[in-house]
Structures are given as C-alpha cells and as structure tokens.
Design an enzyme around this catalytic site. Structure first.
Site, PDB file in Angstrom:
ATOM      1  N   ASP A 237       0.812  -1.209   0.000  1.00 19.35           N
ATOM      2  CA  ASP A 237       0.000   0.000   0.000  1.00 19.35           C
ATOM      3  C   ASP A 237       0.851   1.267   0.000  1.00 19.35           C
ATOM      4  O   ASP A 237       0.446   2.295  -0.551  1.00 19.35           O
ATOM      5  CB  ASP A 237      -0.943  -0.001   1.204  1.00 19.35           C
ATOM      6  N   GLY A 238       2.038   1.220   0.625  1.00 14.80           N
ATOM      7  CA  GLY A 238       2.921   2.381   0.583  1.00 14.80           C
ATOM      8  C   GLY A 238       3.351   2.703  -0.833  1.00 14.80           C
ATOM      9  O   GLY A 238       3.369   3.873  -1.258  1.00 14.80           O
TER      10      GLY A 238
ATOM     11  N   ASN B 242      -4.832   9.005   1.208  1.00 10.15           N
ATOM     12  CA  ASN B 242      -5.191   8.481   2.531  1.00 10.15           C
ATOM     13  C   ASN B 242      -5.516   9.573   3.535  1.00 10.15           C
ATOM     14  O   ASN B 242      -6.634   9.664   4.023  1.00 10.15           O
ATOM     15  CB  ASN B 242      -4.062   7.608   3.084  1.00 10.15           C
TER      16      ASN B 242
ATOM     17  N   ASP C  97      -1.488  15.085  20.368  1.00 11.14           N
ATOM     18  CA  ASP C  97      -0.242  14.846  19.632  1.00 11.14           C
ATOM     19  C   ASP C  97      -0.411  15.148  18.154  1.00 11.14           C
ATOM     20  O   ASP C  97       0.578  15.291  17.432  1.00 11.14           O
ATOM     21  CB  ASP C  97       0.205  13.392  19.802  1.00 11.14           C
TER      22      ASP C  97
ATOM     23  N   THR D 271      -8.915   3.134   6.864  1.00 10.68           N
ATOM     24  CA  THR D 271      -8.345   1.865   7.326  1.00 10.68           C
ATOM     25  C   THR D 271      -6.828   1.952   7.486  1.00 10.68           C
ATOM     26  O   THR D 271      -6.162   0.928   7.625  1.00 10.68           O
ATOM     27  CB  THR D 271      -8.695   0.729   6.342  1.00 10.68           C
TER      28      THR D 271
ATOM     29  N   LEU E  97      -7.399   4.671  11.520  1.00 11.73           N
ATOM     30  CA  LEU E  97      -7.934   3.508  12.227  1.00 11.73           C
ATOM     31  C   LEU E  97      -7.062   3.137  13.425  1.00 11.73           C
ATOM     32  O   LEU E  97      -7.572   2.739  14.483  1.00 11.73           O
ATOM     33  CB  LEU E  97      -8.032   2.322  11.267  1.00 11.73           C
TER      34      LEU E  97
ATOM     35  N   ALA F 161      -4.025  10.905  20.273  1.00 11.99           N
ATOM     36  CA  ALA F 161      -3.747  11.034  21.712  1.00 11.99           C
ATOM     37  C   ALA F 161      -4.226  12.373  22.262  1.00 11.99           C
ATOM     38  O   ALA F 161      -3.437  13.175  22.777  1.00 11.99           O
ATOM     39  CB  ALA F 161      -2.252  10.850  21.980  1.00 11.99           C
TER      40      ALA F 161
END
Length: 296
Positions: free
Chosen positions: A77-78, A150, A180, A191, A195, A215
C-alpha cells in the site's frame, strides 16, 4: 474482434527481491498480449541490474509526464500511495498487485496477474473512484505534492509537547484540539493511520472526510465525520514553535501560526478492483473484520 493494443505503465518498489517471479510473469503476459510497456526508470534499473530480469522493449518513465491506458503497481500500500501521487489527476486506472503484507489498496495477488490482465485487455473490469484531499496554505510556504489519497496529518515533533490545533469548518469554529496531532482522512484512509488511533472505518464512496485526534488531552475529543465538500481550516500552536505536516506519509516541518486549509481535490484516483468482491468482503478477508477466534 481483435483486442485494442493497450499501454501499461509499470511502477514498483525496489526493496523486494522476491517479486522477481511475479514481475517476470507480468512481463510475459503483457508481451503475449502485444501490449506497449513503459517502466519507471528506477524500477527498471532495479529489475535489470539487481534482479537480472529481461525487460522487453519499453519506454522509460523519468518523471510524472507520462501517458498510459493502465498503471500497474507492484508493491504494498505504501508503494500504491506513491504511484497514486505520480498518476495525479491523469485519471489512469491503477492495478495494484500486492507484494507486501496487508494490501488493502493493492488488492490483487501475483496469482491474479494473468486473469487481471486478460480482463482489462478484454474490457471486462471495474474501477472505483477514490476521493483525494488537497492541502493549501495562505502563506504559500508548503513544499512537495499537496494531495493525499489516505490522509493529511498535523503532528507534533517526536520530542515536543502536545500541540494546540485551532480548527474551523467552513469558517465556523469547531474546537481547539490539544493532542499529539490531528488526522484529516479520506474514506480510503480510514483503514490506515486514522484507524490505528481509533478512527471509524468509512466506505470509500461515502463522500465524507474524517477528523481523528491523535492522543487527545481530553477524552471528549472523539472522531468526527464530515461531508467532503467541507473546508477544514487549521492553525497550530506549539511550545517548540514547529510542527509536522504529513501528506500520505511525506512529512515536512513548518513554523507555527500558518493557516492551513484542507478540502476535497478536484479529481479522484481510479482503482481497478475485483468484479466479484465487495468492500465488506475485503474488510472480512484483509482485516479479519468480525472474526471470532475463540474455540467452542
């Protein structure tokens, strides 16, 4: 009726030597179909110099100024995200063969090569349009490609304290995230990074975008789903006076106080998908969605 001669542009990562057999199979099938082939220059050097693969007569792709009927991505996917940025607004369908682990975007396996190429050459295939986010800045200080398939993430530096992200939606104040970071994601990206920090899974064609804090200081800061015709405006405060902007993993550091704007891009990315497999089937197979591994 004879099949129309098609042009395929080949891209792939250069870190997986185990892909040699799959690439040889792909090249053989394309040659059998008498397809025209273009190969990204770095990938070509990897195939010929490192893997010692014979590549049929082809054109080399040196930059993003190329044409093709289909783009083939050999990787995970990268790699797919990188290839999508190279394709940009060309509207060329991307065929992703997964050479990595999960392969949510690159949904086909090397075993599918012959069948997939046969299908697209015969005109029997399906594509999905995936929305893209566009990043801009009032101060015009952004570097690099400003589009994300993405997500666009606003993040603190690793050693910094949490940052404050003043957030407006369509000009109306929403909140100030103390966290953060903040992920502005597409349905495709739901996803991915989003996610992993508690964001919702969103169906790709839902015409939405998500805001997912990373966070957060307050437990009241929950993920938010917006219509994708919204504009998200962000201003960051940081004790270090710097923060990171990550566009599909491509990160740059910027000074606090600049005015960032995120909106839907004026184009989509076309992804070739399986005719017989729905998004929900992919969720179950790729992410073990709803699986119960308890015995008895």
């Amino acid at each position: 009726m004879a099949e129309t001669q098609l042009t395929f542009a080949l891209f792939g990562n250069t870190f997986q030597e185990r892909k040699a057999t799959a690439v040889q199979k792909l090249l053989a099938v394309l040659e059998q179909k008498e397809a025209q082939i273009s190969v990204e220059e770095t990938f070509y050097q990897f195939l010929t110099d490192k893997l010692k693969i014979h590549v049929p007569a082809c054109q080399l792709i040196h930059d993003n100024n190329f044409k093709a009927d289909f783009v083939v991505c050999m990787g995970g996917d990268g790699t797919f995200l990188d290839v999508a940025s190279r394709v940009g607004d060309k509207q060329i369908p991307i065929i992703g063969f997964n050479m990595g682990h999960l392969g949510f975007l690159a949904s086909f396996t090397p075993d599918d090569i012959e069948a997939v190429i046969e299908s697209v050459c015969s005109g029997v295939f399906r594509t999905e349009d995936h929305s893209v986010l566009q990043l801009s800045c009032d101060e015009n200080v952004l570097d690099g490609y400003p589009y994300a398939l993405n997500e666009i993430a606003i993040l603190k530096h690793d050693i910094s304290s949490m940052i404050k992200i003043h957030t407006h939606i369509n000009g109306e104040y929403l909140t100030t995230y103390q966290a953060d970071g903040l992920i502005v994601g597409t349905p495709t990206g739901s996803t991915a990074y989003s996610l992993s920090v508690g964001g919702p899974i969103v169906v790709p064609q839902s015409q939405t975008m998500t805001l997912t804090p990373v966070a957060p200081h307050s437990l009241n800061m929950r993920p938010l789903v917006l219509c994708d015709d919204s504009e998200v405006s962000l201003v960051v405060e940081s004790r270090s006076h710097h923060f990171l902007v990550s566009v599909d993993g491509r990160s740059q550091s910027y000074d606090e106080g600049i005015h960032l704007r995120i909106r839907r891009a004026p184009y989509t990315v076309k992804v070739v998908t399986r005719l017989s497999q729905s998004y929900f089937t992919t969720l179950r197979l790729k992410m073990m969605w709803g699986a119960d591994r308890r015995n008895g």
